[in-house]
Design an enzyme around this catalytic site. Sequence first.
Site, PDB file in Angstrom:
ATOM      1  N   GLU A 127      14.888  18.476   0.737  1.00  0.00           N
ATOM      2  CA  GLU A 127      13.747  17.659   0.327  1.00  0.00           C
ATOM      3  C   GLU A 127      13.511  16.567   1.361  1.00  0.00           C
ATOM      4  O   GLU A 127      14.338  16.332   2.251  1.00  0.00           O
ATOM      5  CB  GLU A 127      14.007  17.048  -1.066  1.00  0.00           C
ATOM      6  CG  GLU A 127      14.189  18.121  -2.131  1.00  0.00           C
ATOM      7  CD  GLU A 127      14.246  17.557  -3.549  1.00  0.00           C
ATOM      8  OE1 GLU A 127      13.657  16.510  -3.797  1.00  0.00           O
ATOM      9  OE2 GLU A 127      14.882  18.191  -4.387  1.00  0.00           O
ATOM     10  N   HIS A 173       4.993   9.495  -6.027  1.00  0.00           N
ATOM     11  CA  HIS A 173       5.261  10.856  -5.540  1.00  0.00           C
ATOM     12  C   HIS A 173       3.991  11.371  -4.887  1.00  0.00           C
ATOM     13  O   HIS A 173       2.911  11.268  -5.462  1.00  0.00           O
ATOM     14  CB  HIS A 173       5.678  11.773  -6.694  1.00  0.00           C
ATOM     15  CG  HIS A 173       6.332  13.022  -6.203  1.00  0.00           C
ATOM     16  ND1 HIS A 173       5.638  14.012  -5.557  1.00  0.00           N
ATOM     17  CD2 HIS A 173       7.624  13.433  -6.231  1.00  0.00           C
ATOM     18  CE1 HIS A 173       6.476  14.975  -5.221  1.00  0.00           C
ATOM     19  NE2 HIS A 173       7.683  14.643  -5.619  1.00  0.00           N
ATOM     20  N   ARG A 186       9.085   9.925   1.238  1.00  0.00           N
ATOM     21  CA  ARG A 186       7.964   9.917   0.292  1.00  0.00           C
ATOM     22  C   ARG A 186       6.970   8.786   0.481  1.00  0.00           C
ATOM     23  O   ARG A 186       5.775   8.974   0.294  1.00  0.00           O
ATOM     24  CB  ARG A 186       8.518   9.789  -1.129  1.00  0.00           C
ATOM     25  CG  ARG A 186       9.014  11.065  -1.636  1.00  0.00           C
ATOM     26  CD  ARG A 186       9.487  10.917  -3.047  1.00  0.00           C
ATOM     27  NE  ARG A 186      10.155  12.166  -3.363  1.00  0.00           N
ATOM     28  CZ  ARG A 186      10.810  12.392  -4.472  1.00  0.00           C
ATOM     29  NH1 ARG A 186      10.902  11.454  -5.372  1.00  0.00           N
ATOM     30  NH2 ARG A 186      11.376  13.552  -4.681  1.00  0.00           N
ATOM     31  N   HIS A 199       5.916   7.451  -9.766  1.00  0.00           N
ATOM     32  CA  HIS A 199       6.945   8.456 -10.046  1.00  0.00           C
ATOM     33  C   HIS A 199       8.299   7.863 -10.401  1.00  0.00           C
ATOM     34  O   HIS A 199       8.915   8.264 -11.375  1.00  0.00           O
ATOM     35  CB  HIS A 199       7.072   9.331  -8.802  1.00  0.00           C
ATOM     36  CG  HIS A 199       8.027  10.464  -8.942  1.00  0.00           C
ATOM     37  ND1 HIS A 199       7.888  11.433  -9.906  1.00  0.00           N
ATOM     38  CD2 HIS A 199       9.150  10.795  -8.239  1.00  0.00           C
ATOM     39  CE1 HIS A 199       8.872  12.322  -9.791  1.00  0.00           C
ATOM     40  NE2 HIS A 199       9.661  11.942  -8.802  1.00  0.00           N
ATOM     41  N   ARG A 250      13.792   5.370  -2.607  1.00  0.00           N
ATOM     42  CA  ARG A 250      14.807   6.313  -3.068  1.00  0.00           C
ATOM     43  C   ARG A 250      14.737   7.610  -2.264  1.00  0.00           C
ATOM     44  O   ARG A 250      13.661   8.188  -2.092  1.00  0.00           O
ATOM     45  CB  ARG A 250      14.571   6.634  -4.539  1.00  0.00           C
ATOM     46  CG  ARG A 250      15.487   7.709  -5.092  1.00  0.00           C
ATOM     47  CD  ARG A 250      15.074   8.108  -6.494  1.00  0.00           C
ATOM     48  NE  ARG A 250      13.809   8.808  -6.506  1.00  0.00           N
ATOM     49  CZ  ARG A 250      13.601   9.987  -7.084  1.00  0.00           C
ATOM     50  NH1 ARG A 250      14.577  10.597  -7.711  1.00  0.00           N
ATOM     51  NH2 ARG A 250      12.418  10.549  -7.065  1.00  0.00           N
TER      52      ARG A 250
HETATM   53  C1  LIG Z   1       8.465  15.019 -12.923  1.00  0.00           C
HETATM   54  C2  LIG Z   1       9.731  14.403 -12.417  1.00  0.00           C
HETATM   55  C3  LIG Z   1      10.543  15.097 -11.523  1.00  0.00           C
HETATM   56  C4  LIG Z   1      11.722  14.518 -11.054  1.00  0.00           C
HETATM   57  N1  LIG Z   1      12.540  15.238 -10.218  1.00  0.00           N
HETATM   58  C5  LIG Z   1      13.739  14.719  -9.870  1.00  0.00           C
HETATM   59  C6  LIG Z   1      14.684  15.481  -9.130  1.00  0.00           C
HETATM   60  O1  LIG Z   1      14.444  16.639  -8.815  1.00  0.00           O
HETATM   61  N2  LIG Z   1      15.868  14.903  -8.807  1.00  0.00           N
HETATM   62  C7  LIG Z   1      16.184  13.622  -9.159  1.00  0.00           C
HETATM   63  O2  LIG Z   1      17.276  13.149  -8.836  1.00  0.00           O
HETATM   64  N3  LIG Z   1      15.315  12.886  -9.867  1.00  0.00           N
HETATM   65  C8  LIG Z   1      14.119  13.414 -10.241  1.00  0.00           C
HETATM   66  N4  LIG Z   1      13.254  12.657 -10.981  1.00  0.00           N
HETATM   67  C9  LIG Z   1      13.698  11.341 -11.433  1.00  0.00           C
HETATM   68  C10 LIG Z   1      14.739  11.558 -12.531  1.00  0.00           C
HETATM   69  O3  LIG Z   1      14.319  12.608 -13.367  1.00  0.00           O
HETATM   70  C11 LIG Z   1      14.923  10.324 -13.352  1.00  0.00           C
HETATM   71  O4  LIG Z   1      15.131   9.215 -12.536  1.00  0.00           O
HETATM   72  C12 LIG Z   1      16.138  10.482 -14.253  1.00  0.00           C
HETATM   73  O5  LIG Z   1      16.010  11.651 -15.015  1.00  0.00           O
HETATM   74  C13 LIG Z   1      16.273   9.281 -15.136  1.00  0.00           C
HETATM   75  O6  LIG Z   1      17.266   9.547 -16.076  1.00  0.00           O
HETATM   76  P1  LIG Z   1      17.564   8.452 -17.167  1.00  0.00           P
HETATM   77  O7  LIG Z   1      18.557   9.063 -18.073  1.00  0.00           O
HETATM   78  O8  LIG Z   1      17.849   7.179 -16.511  1.00  0.00           O
HETATM   79  O9  LIG Z   1      16.149   8.273 -17.915  1.00  0.00           O
HETATM   80  P2  LIG Z   1      15.309   9.334 -18.744  1.00  0.00           P
HETATM   81  O10 LIG Z   1      15.710  10.707 -18.432  1.00  0.00           O
HETATM   82  O11 LIG Z   1      13.878   8.987 -18.567  1.00  0.00           O
HETATM   83  O12 LIG Z   1      15.719   9.018 -20.242  1.00  0.00           O
HETATM   84  C14 LIG Z   1      15.325   7.802 -20.849  1.00  0.00           C
HETATM   85  C15 LIG Z   1      15.570   7.923 -22.338  1.00  0.00           C
HETATM   86  O13 LIG Z   1      15.406   6.652 -22.959  1.00  0.00           O
HETATM   87  C16 LIG Z   1      14.590   6.773 -24.116  1.00  0.00           C
HETATM   88  N5  LIG Z   1      13.987   5.456 -24.356  1.00  0.00           N
HETATM   89  C17 LIG Z   1      13.184   4.739 -23.559  1.00  0.00           C
HETATM   90  N6  LIG Z   1      12.894   3.560 -24.117  1.00  0.00           N
HETATM   91  C18 LIG Z   1      13.550   3.520 -25.301  1.00  0.00           C
HETATM   92  C19 LIG Z   1      13.653   2.574 -26.345  1.00  0.00           C
HETATM   93  N7  LIG Z   1      13.022   1.396 -26.308  1.00  0.00           N
HETATM   94  N8  LIG Z   1      14.396   2.871 -27.429  1.00  0.00           N
HETATM   95  C20 LIG Z   1      15.034   4.062 -27.520  1.00  0.00           C
HETATM   96  N9  LIG Z   1      14.966   5.000 -26.562  1.00  0.00           N
HETATM   97  C21 LIG Z   1      14.247   4.732 -25.462  1.00  0.00           C
HETATM   98  C22 LIG Z   1      13.636   7.883 -23.757  1.00  0.00           C
HETATM   99  O14 LIG Z   1      13.022   8.417 -24.900  1.00  0.00           O
HETATM  100  C23 LIG Z   1      14.602   8.843 -23.060  1.00  0.00           C
HETATM  101  O15 LIG Z   1      15.335   9.574 -23.994  1.00  0.00           O
HETATM  102  C24 LIG Z   1      12.071  13.215 -11.461  1.00  0.00           C
HETATM  103  C25 LIG Z   1      11.258  12.520 -12.347  1.00  0.00           C
HETATM  104  C26 LIG Z   1      10.108  13.108 -12.842  1.00  0.00           C
HETATM  105  C27 LIG Z   1       9.256  12.350 -13.816  1.00  0.00           C
END
Ligand SMILES: Cc1cc2nc3c(=O)[nH]c(=O)nc-3n(C[C@H](O)[C@H](O)[C@H](O)COP(=O)(O)OP(=O)(O)OC[C@H]3O[C@@H](n4cnc5c(N)ncnc54)[C@H](O)[C@@H]3O)c2cc1C
Length: 548
Positions: free
Chosen positions: A124, A247, A297, A358, A393
């Site tokens: 990537e 993105h 990016r 993104h 990032r």
């Molecule tokens: C389309 C897309 C593609 C991506 N591709 C990649 C990739 O290939 N590789 C990579 O490393 N990263 C990628 N990313 C970034 C990566 O997916 C995210 O940074 C990562 O998944 C974040 O994980 P997290 O557990 O921190 O948050 P999330 O996976 O967003 O989880 C957050 C959780 O918190 C909950 N939540 C939020 N606020 C509250 C609240 N007030 N009360 C209770 N629950 C709450 C939500 O409902 C959710 O369950 C991508 C992102 C997107 C959007």
Amino acid sequence: MSTKELLNYDHIVIGSGLAGLFTAIQLSKLGSVAVITKRGVDESNTKYAQGGIACVMDKEDSFKEHVKDTMAAGDHLFKEDIVRTIVENGPAAVNELIELGAHFTTRGEMGHNDDGKDYDLGREGGHNRRRVLHAGDITGEEVEKILINTCRRNENIKFFEYHIAIDLVTTSRLGWLGEDSVLGVYVLDTKKNQVKTFTSLSVTVASGGAGKVYLYSSNPDIACGDGVAMCYRAHVPIANMEFFQFHPTILYHPTVKSFLISEAVRGEGAILKRYDGKGNLVEFMDRYHEMKSLAPRDIVARAIDNELKRSGQNCVFLDIRDKGEAFLKRRFPNIFEKCLEIGINMAKDPIPVVPAAHYCCGGVKTDINGFTGINGLYAVGEVASTGLHGANRLASNSLLEALVVAKFAAKDIKSKLKILSETRASGNIPTWRSGNATNSDEQVVITHNWEEIRSFMWDYVGIFRTNKRLERAKNRIKNIRREIEKYYWDFLITQDLVELRNIASVAEIIIDSAMNRKESRGLHFNADYPQREPEMDYVDTVIQQPYT
Ligand SMILES: Cc1cc2nc3c(=O)[nH]c(=O)nc-3n(C[C@H](O)[C@H](O)[C@H](O)COP(=O)(O)OP(=O)(O)OC[C@H]3O[C@@H](n4cnc5c(N)ncnc54)[C@H](O)[C@@H]3O)c2cc1C
């Protein structure tokens, strides 16, 4: 509205993406864990991750090279010790995920003729070699599924779906003297319309990103920056929020909302092109960066923004037609199918794309353990700012960071259990106070403010910033914030209101951070200060609500 219910767990995790679930699994070895999540358990940014997890898994690769690529993207704002620690602890964390059952695509599955057991590593933008583990192009879905199943089988973990965390309960909030400690969380059960008080020894905020602060975003609706706003209200320092990653390649189509065309497509050879005015598709990235379409990016997103503004066209195109249908279907089954649904065959047609918000590189300031500085309070995943990403990032480093830091956080909590127990034992927590709440018949106020914030953030605080635009945004957000604070206390609390308050708060933090940084660096570009200022190297922007 009833506000009486009180629930006690040893540990609370807010969020059920990769960061929250992996932390919950680690913490379940120490006691009971409540996972609070505002929608269904799988709804998260994690679920939509396509590209994969960047990790040194190939003997030809090295930690040194991964560190070097991460630091090159971070543009002299990262913390080198954090970068090294996360990169070097990546393989152990990823292997733990594999032991839980996560399956990543192998070279054999991609039709290569070697022994087929090695992982098929993707490439990537910004990576100088192939190092991204992937499960086809639905890596996030695969990982999320495995983690949810693991948690569901674990008797120590209990999910609270459709429960939105409203605010953290800290000793300073309650006016207790001494070092600030977290005691629990006020949570709105959105099905029963009831505020519950959860208490615990530790709270880990893993609430993900804030893409919804912008009009156009790759993020699902959950990404409202709730964790950043809650921690800010709890006086935790918030770092580097001006660095929001756009993105470059979101599918441009009137009927499709927020569908990402993974950077891995460029990694496999797709070239960015635009129409030249004579009906020919021409490459343009060679004018912007030596890595052309595979440049980092921020450079690609700004280049596309510039090309669109110069040409007046609505989108640019990703051209990977030379790869052939069989390969594209095998490597990108999900993207191929999504494009086909709207009449685009990747093997025959160029794919129309535009940039969109993104990834939030800044966030709740933590150390390598996810520790926020408030006893018992941790932040892990996209919500946090450890210093890994710096000003930008590197692709696929976020899932890696969430995995590694989740393990460190649990270890840190374990080492502090005795002191955390003493704080919990020392007092009672009052239940939620709703003010003079009555039913609101003015939903239109919420909807209007929500749309206004997202529009001016896109127009004034997006890819291309100026002092004037930032000032305009600041004036608008000040008024909206005032209105929301009044509304918040006058009306019954709802999920919409909680999210609106948080989006407004995060928008203001982004604007203030962008105004404070009088230079351009990484993802933050201000045309009034177009240069990077060497004296600002490794200087974080920190915004903190003062204790009064
Ligand atoms: C389309 C897309 C593609 C991506 N591709 C990649 C990739 O290939 N590789 C990579 O490393 N990263 C990628 N990313 C970034 C990566 O997916 C995210 O940074 C990562 O998944 C974040 O994980 P997290 O557990 O921190 O948050 P999330 O996976 O967003 O989880 C957050 C959780 O918190 C909950 N939540 C939020 N606020 C509250 C609240 N007030 N009360 C209770 N629950 C709450 C939500 O409902 C959710 O369950 C991508 C992102 C997107 C959007």
